[in-house]
Scaffold this motif. Structure first.
Motif, short mmCIF file in Angstrom:
data_model
loop_
_atom_site.label_atom_id
_atom_site.label_comp_id
_atom_site.label_asym_id
_atom_site.label_seq_id
_atom_site.Cartn_x
_atom_site.Cartn_y
_atom_site.Cartn_z
N GLU A 1 0.83 -1.21 0.00
CA GLU A 1 0.00 0.00 0.00
C GLU A 1 0.87 1.26 0.00
O GLU A 1 0.54 2.25 -0.66
CB GLU A 1 -0.93 -0.01 1.21
CG GLU A 1 -2.04 -1.06 1.11
CD GLU A 1 -2.95 -1.03 2.31
OE1 GLU A 1 -2.67 -0.26 3.26
OE2 GLU A 1 -3.96 -1.76 2.30
N MET A 2 1.97 1.22 0.77
CA MET A 2 2.85 2.38 0.81
C MET A 2 3.47 2.63 -0.58
O MET A 2 3.49 3.77 -1.07
CB MET A 2 3.96 2.17 1.84
CG MET A 2 4.88 3.38 1.98
SD MET A 2 6.20 3.12 3.18
CE MET A 2 7.24 1.97 2.26
N GLN A 3 3.99 1.58 -1.21
CA GLN A 3 4.58 1.74 -2.54
C GLN A 3 3.52 2.17 -3.55
O GLN A 3 3.78 3.02 -4.42
CB GLN A 3 5.21 0.43 -2.99
CG GLN A 3 6.51 0.10 -2.29
CD GLN A 3 7.25 -1.02 -2.99
OE1 GLN A 3 7.29 -1.08 -4.23
NE2 GLN A 3 7.83 -1.92 -2.21
N GLY A 4 2.33 1.59 -3.45
CA GLY A 4 1.26 1.96 -4.37
C GLY A 4 0.89 3.42 -4.25
O GLY A 4 0.65 4.11 -5.26
N ALA A 5 0.83 3.92 -3.00
CA ALA A 5 0.51 5.33 -2.78
C ALA A 5 1.58 6.24 -3.38
O ALA A 5 1.27 7.28 -3.98
CB ALA A 5 0.34 5.60 -1.29
N GLN A 6 2.85 5.85 -3.23
CA GLN A 6 3.94 6.65 -3.79
C GLN A 6 3.88 6.69 -5.31
O GLN A 6 4.03 7.74 -5.94
CB GLN A 6 5.29 6.09 -3.32
CG GLN A 6 5.55 6.28 -1.83
CD GLN A 6 6.83 5.57 -1.39
OE1 GLN A 6 7.38 4.73 -2.11
NE2 GLN A 6 7.30 5.91 -0.19
N LEU A 7 3.65 5.52 -5.92
CA LEU A 7 3.56 5.46 -7.38
C LEU A 7 2.36 6.26 -7.88
O LEU A 7 2.45 6.97 -8.89
CB LEU A 7 3.47 4.01 -7.84
CG LEU A 7 4.75 3.19 -7.76
CD1 LEU A 7 4.45 1.71 -7.99
CD2 LEU A 7 5.76 3.68 -8.80
N ALA A 8 1.24 6.13 -7.19
CA ALA A 8 0.05 6.86 -7.61
C ALA A 8 0.27 8.35 -7.55
O ALA A 8 -0.15 9.11 -8.44
CB ALA A 8 -1.13 6.45 -6.73
N GLN A 9 0.93 8.81 -6.49
CA GLN A 9 1.22 10.25 -6.35
C GLN A 9 2.10 10.73 -7.50
O GLN A 9 1.88 11.81 -8.06
CB GLN A 9 1.89 10.50 -5.01
CG GLN A 9 2.15 11.98 -4.73
CD GLN A 9 2.82 12.19 -3.38
OE1 GLN A 9 3.29 11.26 -2.76
NE2 GLN A 9 2.85 13.42 -2.92
N TYR B 1 2.48 9.38 -10.57
CA TYR B 1 1.81 9.37 -11.87
C TYR B 1 0.71 10.42 -11.96
O TYR B 1 0.48 11.01 -13.02
CB TYR B 1 1.25 7.98 -12.17
CG TYR B 1 2.31 7.01 -12.61
CD1 TYR B 1 3.01 7.21 -13.80
CD2 TYR B 1 2.64 5.89 -11.84
CE1 TYR B 1 4.00 6.33 -14.21
CE2 TYR B 1 3.62 5.01 -12.24
CZ TYR B 1 4.31 5.23 -13.42
OH TYR B 1 5.29 4.37 -13.82
N LYS B 2 0.01 10.69 -10.85
CA LYS B 2 -1.01 11.73 -10.87
C LYS B 2 -0.39 13.09 -11.18
O LYS B 2 -0.95 13.89 -11.94
CB LYS B 2 -1.74 11.77 -9.53
CG LYS B 2 -2.73 10.63 -9.32
CD LYS B 2 -3.39 10.72 -7.95
CE LYS B 2 -4.39 9.58 -7.75
NZ LYS B 2 -5.00 9.62 -6.40
N ALA B 3 0.78 13.34 -10.56
CA ALA B 3 1.48 14.61 -10.84
C ALA B 3 1.91 14.68 -12.30
O ALA B 3 1.83 15.74 -12.95
CB ALA B 3 2.68 14.75 -9.91
N LEU B 4 2.39 13.55 -12.83
CA LEU B 4 2.81 13.51 -14.23
C LEU B 4 1.62 13.72 -15.16
O LEU B 4 1.71 14.49 -16.13
CB LEU B 4 3.48 12.17 -14.52
CG LEU B 4 4.00 11.96 -15.95
CD1 LEU B 4 5.00 13.03 -16.34
CD2 LEU B 4 4.63 10.56 -16.09
N PHE B 5 0.49 13.09 -14.88
CA PHE B 5 -0.71 13.27 -15.71
C PHE B 5 -1.17 14.72 -15.69
O PHE B 5 -1.57 15.28 -16.71
CB PHE B 5 -1.83 12.36 -15.21
CG PHE B 5 -1.54 10.89 -15.32
CD1 PHE B 5 -0.61 10.41 -16.24
CD2 PHE B 5 -2.20 9.97 -14.50
CE1 PHE B 5 -0.35 9.05 -16.34
CE2 PHE B 5 -1.93 8.62 -14.58
CZ PHE B 5 -1.00 8.15 -15.50
N LYS B 6 -1.09 15.33 -14.50
CA LYS B 6 -1.51 16.72 -14.36
C LYS B 6 -0.61 17.64 -15.19
O LYS B 6 -1.08 18.57 -15.85
CB LYS B 6 -1.46 17.13 -12.89
CG LYS B 6 -1.97 18.53 -12.62
CD LYS B 6 -1.97 18.83 -11.11
CE LYS B 6 -2.49 20.24 -10.83
NZ LYS B 6 -2.47 20.54 -9.36
N LYS B 7 0.68 17.36 -15.17
CA LYS B 7 1.64 18.14 -15.94
C LYS B 7 1.37 18.01 -17.44
O LYS B 7 1.39 18.98 -18.19
CB LYS B 7 3.05 17.67 -15.62
CG LYS B 7 4.16 18.43 -16.32
CD LYS B 7 5.52 17.90 -15.87
CE LYS B 7 6.64 18.63 -16.59
NZ LYS B 7 7.97 18.10 -16.17
#
Length: 538
Positions: free
Chosen positions: A47-55, A57-63
């Motif tokens: 869950e910790m790794q998943g949260a880091q990856l999600a954060q 990729y979300k920032a990258l998608f936003k960019k």
């Protein structure tokens, strides 16, 4: 458990997956889903790794969304896209760029676990062991999944594009998977204390050549030169700065976002082509290459970059491209045309005569004021000084040694000029009061353009003839008339060229009486050229 972390019972392992928004799919080669194996780890760790990856990729998608939104500048407008071939060198740089980033992530995670319990560290090490097994499977199967994800991320984040054949990409797959095994083994060695964390990092300059990752931009070299010049001299001549800036901009156009430290022979050839397309002649290009070497010096400790410049083939036609003196016929043509021209300003006519008699630089004449001239029985004594030496005004000389006093013979030989000078002395102020300063502080810029236009019209086939050629002509006249070499140098405001003269018989001791013979020869030469040309007052 978040939707982007799932557990595969068949493997068994946790897996991260996340849908790629439509606006971002172009950066991931059209893929719709990101999938990444997390390994057989604890649920909390997954869950910790998943949260880091999600954060991330979300920032990258936003960019990516922001860069493609209407009214927003695209990423290519903000920073031009750079294309890289998948050759052996770039493949190695891709691997080192990924390793550098993974090492940064590992160091961050290490710092976060510093105070963690032993079981947490054991879980971390077990996770690395699982990752190592997966990396070995990827190598055996020649899997491209991880590599394709890394390439997509680098292309999207850095606005770059990799291109190559299927064979090129397959070669990278093998090297990348093998490097992944080596990297994870090094992580384990670091945890076990066998190597330092710092040993995990490759040299920054081994990464993809982008200034965002390492090195200095072409324009950085210009600002470094400027800072050093200010530190050494307390000021920077704006005209000189603009020359260096133009070279920096041209180099930036060639390198785009690549650092100067990565410059190649091919880049230099493109730069030469650019300069030729701008109309630069061989002698000008040679001068620009010299300035380029000055810009590169602080970033070139081992002289590799300057060696590339030195190794360039000789630039055809570069020799013999300097300024030359006028022949008698050319000098007569230029002076007669200007003095008789109905379109030429009267001040320009007088300016040309003064330059012919004084053999000075144009700006030295334009800086003259009434205080700089003294009446003599034969004409005038002209003082060439800067503001520090005169104590007034804002005149500047090329060097402090250029200060001198030059006699000119005008009373009998050039009565029209003599009367004009008398009027200007009586009026006071500048001899040429209409001269307004350019952005570089030069008063004679407009006059230079006007007179050089006449030269180009009269002698279009020889660009070596310029207004300053009057100085070359004057020293030629004096030499042919037997004038001493040191007098000729002093007349033109040049410094001594040997140790004895500089320290024991400095040219600055030569005054108007020493220069009189040269001044007389120049005046007689000009009068002889013009006396039968029916020019009023001459």
């Amino acid at each position: 458990m978040p939707a982007y972390v799932t557990y595969e019972k068949a493997r068994p392992r946790f897996q991260f997956q996340m849908r790629i928004p439509e606006h971002a799919r172009h950066a991931f080669n059209g893929r719709k889903m990101i999938k990444k194996a997390l390994g057989n780890i604890s649920r909390a760790e997954a869950e910790m790794q998943g949260a880091q990856l999600a954060q991330y990729y979300k920032a990258l998608f936003k960019k990516l969304k922001k860069s493609s939104s209407p009214g927003e500048p695209s990423s290519s407008q903000r920073s031009p896209q750079v294309n890289f071939p998948l050759d052996r060198e770039i493949n190695a740089r891709i691997i080192d760029t990924h390793r550098y980033r993974q090492a940064e992530s590992f160091r961050t995670k290490w710092s976060a676990l510093c105070d963690a319990a032993d079981d947490v560290w054991q879980a971390f090490e077990a996770q690395l062991q699982d990752s190592l097994l997966q990396a070995r499977r990827d190598l055996r199967r020649q899997s491209r999944e991880t590599l394709d994800r890394i390439l997509s991320e680098l292309q999207a984040e850095l606005n770059i594009q990799f291109h190559g054949t299927e064979n090129d990409r397959q070669s990278l797959v093998h090297d990348f998977n093998a490097a992944q095994i080596s990297l994870i083994e090094d992580f384990l060695s670091a945890i076990q204390g066998k190597i330092s964390i710092n040993d995990l990092f490759p040299s920054p300059s081994s990464q993809i050549p982008l200034v965002e990752l390492w090195g200095h931009s072409a324009l950085d070299t210009v600002e470094t030169w400027r800072s050093r010049a200010i530190e050494a001299r307390s000021f920077v001549n704006e005209k000189t700065y603009d020359k260096y800036l133009a070279i920096g901009r041209d180099l930036s156009q060639v390198l785009t976002r690549r650092p100067v430290e990565s410059m190649t022979e091919s880049d230099l050839n493109v730069l030469l082509t650019l300069w030729r397309s701008q109309g630069n002649r061989p002698e000008t290009i040679k001068g620009k290459l010299g300035l380029l070497k000055t810009l590169l010096k602080p970033f070139d400790a081992d002289r590799t970059l300057r060696g590339l410049v030195d190794a360039l083939p000789s630039i055809k036609g570069q020799s013999g491209g300097g300024r030359i003196h006028f022949s008698e016929g050319q000098m007569r043509t230029f002076f007669v045309y200007t003095l008789k021209s109905g379109s030429a300003r009267n001040d320009d006519r007088m300016l040309l005569l003064l330059m012919g008699l004084l053999a000075t630089r144009l700006e030295e004449v334009y800086q003259l004021t009434s205080a700089d001239l003294e009446r003599t029985p034969y004409g005038w004594l002209v003082r060439i000084v800067d503001s520090e030496q005169s104590g007034h005004g804002d005149s500047e000389l090329k060097t402090a040694q250029s200060a001198r006093r030059i006699p000119i013979y005008t009373r009998e030989l050039f009565p029209t000029l003599d009367s004009w000078l008398n009027e200007r002395i009586t009026a006071g102020g500048y001899l040429f009061p209409d001269g307004s300063k350019s952005k570089y502080g030069i008063r004679s810029s407009a006059a230079s353009k006007r007179l050089n236009r006449i030269l180009r019209k009269l002698f279009p086939a020889d660009r070596r003839l310029v207004l300053q050629s009057t100085r070359n002509t004057a020293t030629t006249v004096m030499r042919r008339g037997g004038t001493d070499q040191r007098v000729r140098r002093r007349f033109l405001g040049h410094t001594d060229n040997n140790i004895h003269d500089r320290h024991y018989e400095t040219g600055e001791l030569l005054d108007d009486q020493d220069l009189d013979a040269g001044a007389r020869r120049i005046a007689e030469y000009l009068h002889r050229l013009l006396e039968f040309e029916n020019i009023s007052g001459i």
